[in-house]
Design an enzyme around this catalytic site. Sequence first.
Site, mmCIF file in Angstrom:
data_model
loop_
_atom_site.group_PDB
_atom_site.id
_atom_site.type_symbol
_atom_site.label_atom_id
_atom_site.label_comp_id
_atom_site.label_asym_id
_atom_site.label_seq_id
_atom_site.Cartn_x
_atom_site.Cartn_y
_atom_site.Cartn_z
ATOM 1 N N HIS A 65 0.825 -1.209 0.000
ATOM 2 C CA HIS A 65 0.000 0.000 0.000
ATOM 3 C C HIS A 65 0.863 1.264 0.000
ATOM 4 O O HIS A 65 0.577 2.243 -0.690
ATOM 5 C CB HIS A 65 -0.917 -0.047 1.230
ATOM 6 C CG HIS A 65 -1.712 1.184 1.443
ATOM 7 N ND1 HIS A 65 -1.390 2.123 2.413
ATOM 8 C CD2 HIS A 65 -2.800 1.673 0.818
ATOM 9 C CE1 HIS A 65 -2.255 3.114 2.373
ATOM 10 N NE2 HIS A 65 -3.126 2.878 1.413
ATOM 11 N N GLU A 68 2.187 1.830 -3.398
ATOM 12 C CA GLU A 68 1.118 2.386 -4.235
ATOM 13 C C GLU A 68 1.096 3.918 -4.108
ATOM 14 O O GLU A 68 1.077 4.642 -5.104
ATOM 15 C CB GLU A 68 -0.232 1.798 -3.790
ATOM 16 C CG GLU A 68 -1.452 2.463 -4.428
ATOM 17 C CD GLU A 68 -2.632 2.583 -3.472
ATOM 18 O OE1 GLU A 68 -3.031 1.582 -2.856
ATOM 19 O OE2 GLU A 68 -3.149 3.706 -3.334
ATOM 20 N N HIS A 69 1.136 4.399 -2.860
ATOM 21 C CA HIS A 69 1.129 5.851 -2.665
ATOM 22 C C HIS A 69 2.349 6.501 -3.309
ATOM 23 O O HIS A 69 2.249 7.517 -3.985
ATOM 24 C CB HIS A 69 1.162 6.170 -1.164
ATOM 25 C CG HIS A 69 -0.189 6.238 -0.545
ATOM 26 N ND1 HIS A 69 -0.654 7.365 0.078
ATOM 27 C CD2 HIS A 69 -1.179 5.321 -0.451
ATOM 28 C CE1 HIS A 69 -1.872 7.143 0.544
ATOM 29 N NE2 HIS A 69 -2.221 5.906 0.236
ATOM 30 N N GLU A 140 -4.448 8.097 7.151
ATOM 31 C CA GLU A 140 -5.345 7.119 6.532
ATOM 32 C C GLU A 140 -5.642 5.973 7.505
ATOM 33 O O GLU A 140 -6.789 5.548 7.656
ATOM 34 C CB GLU A 140 -4.720 6.584 5.228
ATOM 35 C CG GLU A 140 -5.684 5.741 4.413
ATOM 36 C CD GLU A 140 -5.083 5.241 3.095
ATOM 37 O OE1 GLU A 140 -3.954 5.650 2.750
ATOM 38 O OE2 GLU A 140 -5.750 4.427 2.427
#
Lengths: 420, 416
Positions: A65, A68-69, A140
């Site tokens: 993740h 991905e960012h 997040e």
Amino acid sequence: MKKIVYDNLNEELYYKQLENGLDVYLMPKRGFNKTYATFTTKFGSIDNKLNLNGEEVTLPNGIAHFLEHKLFESETGDITEEFSKFGANSNAFTTYDRTSYLISCTSNIEDNITLLIDFVQNPYFTDESVEKEKGIIKEEIQMYNDIPDARIMFETMKSIYKSHPVRNDIAGSIESIDKITPEVLYECYETYYHPSNMLLFIVGDYDIPKMMELIESNQREKGYEKKEITHYNFDEELELNEKEKVIEMQDVFPKLMLGVKGSPDIYKDDLSKYKMSMMIYLDILFGRSSENYERLFKDKLINYTFSVLPYVEEKFSSVLIAGDSNDPEKLKDELLKCLEMDVSKESFKNVKKKFYGSMLKLLNSPEGIANEFTAYKFNGIDLFDIVNVVENITFEDVIKLKSYFKKENICSVILKTKAK
Amino acid sequence: MKYILNKDYGYDIHMIETDKFKTNTISIKFTSELKRENITKRALLPSILYSGCKKYKTKRELVMYLEELYDASISLSMSKVGNLSIISISINYINEEYIGEEMLPKVIDLFKEVVFKPLIIDEGFDKEKLLEEKRLLNENIDSLNDDKTGYALDKMKEYMYENEKMKIKAIGYKKDLDSITPENLYEEYKYMIENDKVDVIVAGKFNNLAPFEDFSFSNKEIVSCLDLETKDIHKTEEYKEIQDVNQAKLNIGYRTEIRFNDELYYAMVVGNSLLGSAPNSMLFQTVREEHSLCYYIRSVYNPYKGVIHLYSGINADTYENAYKIISEQIEKLKKGDFSDQLLHNVKKSLVNDILEMMDRQATLISKAYQDILIGREFGIETMIETIENITREDIMSAASRIKEDTIFLLTNKEGE
């Protein structure tokens, strides 16, 4: 380039595996303004190890993740901004088993597709930018901690699994992401973002042969060579990690989630048939036209939030049954009873019509098509073929699945309001 | 894709003809003026109609019939838009060419059963069913607290619109439930059937329209959708609530008084997009990307009321800093201090969104309905052209009308 025709769905699909191993699927959707593309790697939150020159390296949780960012930042700036110059919307998401980069646009289609491929294939991580990203991802994680449905889901996965990495939150934890460095990001990237591990899906009203040519020449120039990517399997006993758990949050509507633990071993040979049979079985048991659903409503135990989520995946299997309830304990007892019932053949009657209808509905949505196709493909299943798979499933195939739901494999998590 | 206003059957059918979808959608909208007195009843009407009619006595029977129709779906809902309350009933079903059997007559018939032949006993709806729908509404309202983002936004609206009808909640009110009886709800239903303005909007591929003859609706006039209520702002109102949350929520409401009918409407659309709704808006770039202060931040412009709602999830410690940066961005917008490139990108993104709207039946239908409400033509060419021609000066004029009204902070800290 291979053309696959699905007569019963009035659709066609073009496929080619490029020399570097990249799977490219192009699907025409005449009359649509939007072109929608996903570029996906088979690298998700459960891939917590990698093979570095023959040596097994353990990765910090949440790295897929995080990566991905980080890919959205290039040496010259923010990729979102590059896309918005061409009027495209861009986004990405990470699941247990994949990371997907997606765009939708109504103009500059070739520029946008080139940019999509190029930015994913051009990583740029620095100490400074990695540190800054930690701030955003911490926010997040905090946000998900405040969402009761997300909390109960993550807690249930932790109750089901003892060691399988699917028990870890997709975004990782505030502690685990702290360990992430540019070096480890590059290592992950080199392994899992190789074209041999990726799938590109483009759906829209565009020139198919020209698009394939564009992609091929783009890939040829980058000089990748096809290679084997090591994917790890995970050992996990069938025994639950925790049988029952109650968690508390402030001002929350009470909720129950049951987790049923299965094992991919039972369907090794025929995942697609098993997956579809499971969906049918659960629909007969708990679908909106089921007796159980009606009765649980009448008994005031469920409302429209009630839902069932089966995971019949290559690397793990479980079924989650959840809903808001004013009496989660009682709901739990009732659901356990339902899982012991035999289902009637009567309820099997409309199953095939229903599947065909829902598949056609899915085909209205370019997003749905690209995302579902990729998810199924990574499990070795052709999405557009499942209508045929369902066609061949018998009632007997379906009722066999009752044995999946053994009492000792079912755990529960109840979420309640914290006393003030 | 072609838009046709069909008047062949004694009422207006707004048809969007296209063969790019696998399904057809038919939507009937009952519209009346938004009122606090009957909002909970109107919130219950869609659910009570879905819960049973003479032919399909239970939800289960109805769902089973829908499944037989190749998983057709029916949706019934109530929403509010500006000055209006809208009850929508839509059916989405597989296009006949895939199944080789006529569907439209069955679908029209289904509408007639569900909408016009409810289960009525002694001039009232079924008592048990009403109790169940009340329970579900009650639980739905209770569960709103689960979503802190929505909760904080609702709270801000409550404060900001304390004396305006904008604060009316379309979901309904718990305290109204006791006074709602099978009989008075049936009265409300009859009132809707007799007095609401009805719009029939369809999207898809229709070969034989004859079944539409089975409906009979009369054309009715209705009040404007624009909500003109407002108040004088002397100073910004600030509210804070403490809860055990991990992430703080900062919401700000602004008034612009620029509504659909204002010549600055499109300038405000572009201006708001620049500020906080485009993918790379000024707020996203600064608060999130430059300063890492939030995960999400967004501004939404409501042109029925002429207001902007800004919402964000931030770290509780950084509230003041986040607020300062947000205010700076609004000042920049007013001064026209943004790049040509960003303006160009934002316009492209808005045009892209308009085009993408035409790719989904649900959004096609909402666009057609909005056009009806504000008296705009269905086509998108004029919209696109107008957006493309908006200048920096237009945006500055629109932005100069942004006035901060209310701040609401949901946080875990007592603070200063």
